[in-house]
Motif scaffolding. Structure first.
Motif, PDB file in Angstrom:
ATOM      1  N   GLU A  50      -8.161   7.891  11.374  1.00 59.03           N
ATOM      2  CA  GLU A  50      -7.069   7.180  12.060  1.00 59.03           C
ATOM      3  C   GLU A  50      -5.815   7.159  11.206  1.00 59.03           C
ATOM      4  OE1 GLU A  50      -9.113   3.760  14.894  1.00 59.03           O
ATOM      5  OE2 GLU A  50      -9.075   3.460  12.752  1.00 59.03           O
TER       6      GLU A  50
ATOM      7  N   ASP B 132       0.819  -1.223   0.000  1.00 55.70           N
ATOM      8  CA  ASP B 132       0.000   0.000   0.000  1.00 55.70           C
ATOM      9  C   ASP B 132       0.853   1.273   0.000  1.00 55.70           C
ATOM     10  OD1 ASP B 132       0.835   0.345   2.580  1.00 55.70           O
ATOM     11  OD2 ASP B 132      -0.991  -0.395   3.490  1.00 55.70           O
TER      12      ASP B 132
ATOM     13  N   ARG C  99      14.046  11.383  10.384  1.00 56.94           N
ATOM     14  CA  ARG C  99      13.262  11.724  11.565  1.00 56.94           C
ATOM     15  C   ARG C  99      13.194  10.555  12.550  1.00 56.94           C
ATOM     16  NH1 ARG C  99       9.505  15.298  13.236  1.00 56.94           N
ATOM     17  NH2 ARG C  99       7.934  14.206  14.449  1.00 56.94           N
TER      18      ARG C  99
ATOM     19  N   PHE D 150      -2.388   8.993  12.249  1.00 53.91           N
ATOM     20  CA  PHE D 150      -1.116   8.288  12.367  1.00 53.91           C
ATOM     21  C   PHE D 150      -0.021   9.024  11.610  1.00 53.91           C
ATOM     22  CE2 PHE D 150       1.879   5.646  10.018  1.00 53.91           C
ATOM     23  CZ  PHE D 150       2.701   5.303  11.070  1.00 53.91           C
ATOM     24  N   TRP D 151      -0.293   9.386  10.363  1.00 49.22           N
ATOM     25  CA  TRP D 151       0.754  10.051   9.578  1.00 49.22           C
ATOM     26  C   TRP D 151       1.131  11.389  10.190  1.00 49.22           C
ATOM     27  CZ3 TRP D 151       3.829   7.275   7.190  1.00 49.22           C
ATOM     28  CH2 TRP D 151       3.421   6.170   6.436  1.00 49.22           C
TER      29      TRP D 151
ATOM     30  N   ALA E 134      -0.654   4.770   0.497  1.00 42.55           N
ATOM     31  CA  ALA E 134      -0.045   4.621   1.817  1.00 42.55           C
ATOM     32  C   ALA E 134      -1.061   4.762   2.941  1.00 42.55           C
ATOM     33  CB  ALA E 134       1.111   5.604   2.018  1.00 42.55           C
ATOM     34  N   MET E 135      -2.230   4.159   2.748  1.00 45.07           N
ATOM     35  CA  MET E 135      -3.259   4.163   3.791  1.00 45.07           C
ATOM     36  C   MET E 135      -3.667   2.719   4.069  1.00 45.07           C
ATOM     37  SD  MET E 135      -4.079   7.370   4.533  1.00 45.07           S
ATOM     38  CE  MET E 135      -3.309   8.841   3.902  1.00 45.07           C
TER      39      MET E 135
ATOM     40  N   HIS F 105       7.577  15.362   0.781  1.00 43.42           N
ATOM     41  CA  HIS F 105       6.370  14.544   0.819  1.00 43.42           C
ATOM     42  C   HIS F 105       6.344  13.779  -0.494  1.00 43.42           C
ATOM     43  CE1 HIS F 105       3.877  15.014   4.233  1.00 43.42           C
ATOM     44  NE2 HIS F 105       3.702  16.301   4.132  1.00 43.42           N
ATOM     45  N   TYR F 106       6.125  12.491  -0.441  1.00 41.98           N
ATOM     46  CA  TYR F 106       6.069  11.720  -1.673  1.00 41.98           C
ATOM     47  C   TYR F 106       4.663  11.160  -1.839  1.00 41.98           C
ATOM     48  CZ  TYR F 106       7.033   7.990  -5.033  1.00 41.98           C
ATOM     49  OH  TYR F 106       7.015   7.160  -6.131  1.00 41.98           O
TER      50      TYR F 106
ATOM     51  N   ARG G  93      -2.971  13.855   3.263  1.00 42.95           N
ATOM     52  CA  ARG G  93      -1.760  13.507   4.019  1.00 42.95           C
ATOM     53  C   ARG G  93      -0.669  14.568   3.851  1.00 42.95           C
ATOM     54  NH1 ARG G  93       0.840   9.308   1.209  1.00 42.95           N
ATOM     55  NH2 ARG G  93       2.536  10.738   0.787  1.00 42.95           N
TER      56      ARG G  93
ATOM     57  N   ALA H  25       1.137  12.068  13.395  1.00 46.60           N
ATOM     58  CA  ALA H  25       2.004  11.807  14.549  1.00 46.60           C
ATOM     59  C   ALA H  25       3.374  11.317  14.094  1.00 46.60           C
ATOM     60  CB  ALA H  25       1.339  10.776  15.462  1.00 46.60           C
ATOM     61  N   PHE H  26       3.384  10.486  13.051  1.00 48.42           N
ATOM     62  CA  PHE H  26       4.654   9.875  12.638  1.00 48.42           C
ATOM     63  C   PHE H  26       5.540  10.871  11.893  1.00 48.42           C
ATOM     64  CE2 PHE H  26       7.357   7.245   9.897  1.00 48.42           C
ATOM     65  CZ  PHE H  26       7.888   6.392  10.841  1.00 48.42           C
ATOM     66  N   LEU H  27       4.942  11.672  11.028  1.00 49.21           N
ATOM     67  CA  LEU H  27       5.736  12.594  10.208  1.00 49.21           C
ATOM     68  C   LEU H  27       6.027  13.907  10.924  1.00 49.21           C
ATOM     69  CD1 LEU H  27       3.897  12.071   6.800  1.00 49.21           C
ATOM     70  CD2 LEU H  27       6.105  11.135   7.461  1.00 49.21           C
ATOM     71  N   GLY H  28       5.361  14.124  12.047  1.00 47.41           N
ATOM     72  CA  GLY H  28       5.576  15.374  12.769  1.00 47.41           C
ATOM     73  C   GLY H  28       4.347  16.245  12.662  1.00 47.41           C
ATOM     74  N   ALA H  29       3.790  16.618  13.814  1.00 47.00           N
ATOM     75  CA  ALA H  29       2.514  17.329  13.822  1.00 47.00           C
ATOM     76  C   ALA H  29       2.733  18.802  13.529  1.00 47.00           C
ATOM     77  CB  ALA H  29       1.819  17.130  15.165  1.00 47.00           C
TER      78      ALA H  29
ATOM     79  N   THR I 185       3.069   2.325   2.119  1.00 46.39           N
ATOM     80  CA  THR I 185       3.514   2.837   3.414  1.00 46.39           C
ATOM     81  C   THR I 185       5.024   2.699   3.584  1.00 46.39           C
ATOM     82  OG1 THR I 185       1.401   2.167   4.349  1.00 46.39           O
ATOM     83  CG2 THR I 185       3.146   2.632   5.909  1.00 46.39           C
TER      84      THR I 185
END
Lengths: 220, 202
Positions: free
Chosen positions: B92, A74, A86, B96-97, B83-84, B76-77, B140, B99-103, A76
């Motif tokens: 959700e 998918d 990061r 997640f993205w 990617a979901m 950003h790619y 995203r 939180a993971f990529l930086g808020a 990810t």
């Protein structure tokens, strides 16, 4: 990273593939064992911990090939690799392994005492087998991550992962079974093999994610 | 901020598919990569993103090294895949993205409204249509800030209204000093675009 862990656990449980398949496989192997070996209670209680360990090993190899494959399918995985600056990729892999273990292998450890009863293992042996499984199965997941990362681009990599990973898990199996036997059979020690088992888990928790990250970075 | 490529060559399966690609993009500029299928547009984007090694040449990002030390971390790619996770809800996934990529961007709900999907955050991603999935993937880009957007056929599957809403988002990103590299067959819908035409080399 906590977000990644929680998401992976949620996916493992929600998709219904992780936890239940492993537990059912574990149950199936242990449950048919007395039928195959025969009703000799002494024999069963002697081989009980080993049977628990072998079944847990095989059950935790199930579903391992999906560890990175689902992410690759998918898209990810691309983003996880790109986020390397990061979140170091090896650490991302470590967290994914931990989540996989929580959702797919921890339930096995939880039902192990129950299944040990089928094998007429005495209480001290049950406790020892569960404890060694708790300490040793993470190592299997970390080793498995390397195999899963190597075959991530192959459409049917499941069996290949098992073949690649199984030889490397033999030390974990040996010391796991030795420690659980040591708890019940008098002259054998429990602590030494148990500590080596813990050391193996710590060792592979570093080597496994680092090697898997290296493989993932060169997928295509 | 400046994104520059010098003499890039790309290989797929051991075969050279393009070579000698150079470009320079200042903040606020966009590059439209065009060319027939198989010309290497996706390969070029993946090389810029650091997902494929360049056979020759290199990509550099200069201007704000302290904040964005590497090219990949500043991008950003948006590839062909969204990617979901199908089993999670739209919100959700975006949370997640974020939180993971930086808020550092919009909240998931705001990002969904920006792409016109305000009311469907609670649905599992699997229930969405192809166009809605694409718009979620575009959302995203908004939940975490990255100066460089690498877009691979971003408007594939989008209807007219969504495509023009997306060009408005891209214009906003450029106006805020961002950089866009987009592989596309369709015009992006704004002027500040340079074009890189990739041909099939025989």
């Amino acid at each position: 990273m906590l977000a990644l862990y929680l998401r992976e656990v949620k996916l493992g449980l929600r998709a219904g593939t992780g936890a239940l398949t492993g537990v059912l496989f574990f149950l199936a192997v242990v449950a048919v064992m007395p039928f195959g070996v025969g009703p000799d209670l002494n024999l069963l209680s002697r081989i009980g911990p080993a049977v628990l360990w072998i079944s847990a090993l095989l059950a935790s190899l199930l579903g391992l090939e999906r560890l990175f494959q689902a992410d690759r399918e998918d898209g990810t995985l691309d983003l996880l690799v790109m986020a390397d600056a990061r979140h170091m990729l090896a650490f991302t892999v470590f967290v994914k392994c931990l989540a996989h273990w929580t959702a797919g292998v921890l339930p096995l450890v939880a039902v192990a005492p129950l299944l040990g009863l089928f094998m007429n293992v005495e209480p001290a042996g049950l406790a020892a087998a569960t404890l060694t499984l708790l300490a040793g199965t993470p190592a299997i997941t970390f080793i498995g991550a390397v195999g899963a990362a190597l075959v991530v681009a192959l459409p049917r990599g499941g069996l290949l992962v098992s073949v690649l990973v199984l030889p490397l898990t033999i030390p974990v199996l040996i010391f796991g079974v030795a420690a659980s036997r040591g708890a019940v059979a008098e002259p054998d020690p429990f602590l030494q093999p148990f500590l080596i088992l813990c050391a193996l888990t710590l060792f592979f928790s570093v080597i496994g994610p680092a090697a898997a990250a290296l493989a993932l970075r060169h997928v295509d | 901020m400046r994104l520059a490529a010098e003499g890039l060559s790309g290989e797929r399966g051991g075969e050279r598919i393009f070579s000698g690609i150079s470009f320079e993009l200042e903040s606020g500029r966009a590059l439209a990569v065009t060319g027939p299928n198989g010309a290497g547009k996706t390969t070029l984007l993946r090389i810029i993103a650091g997902l494929l090694p360049a056979a020759e040449g290199r990509v550099t990002l200069s201007g704000d090294e302290e904040r964005w030390p590497g090219v990949a971390g500043a991008c950003h790619y948006l590839g062909h895949l969204n990617a979901m996770k199908a089993a999670l809800t739209v919100e959700e996934n975006l949370a997640f993205w974020r939180a993971f990529l930086g808020a550092t961007g919009l909240f998931p709900q705001e990002a969904l409204e920006a792409v016109g999907l305000g009311g469907i955050g609670h649905l599992p991603f699997a229930y969405l249509s192809a166009g809605q999935r694409r718009r979620t993937a575009i959302a995203r880009l908004l939940v975490s800030h990255r100066p460089v957007w690498l877009l691979d056929e971003p408007t594939a599957g989008l209807d007219q209204a969504s495509a023009s809403r997306f060009s408005a988002l891209m214009r906003e990103h450029l106006a805020a000093g961002g950089i866009i590299v987009a592989a596309t067959h369709l015009p992006l819908g704004f002027e500040t675009v340079e074009e890189l035409r990739m041909g099939k080399r025989q």
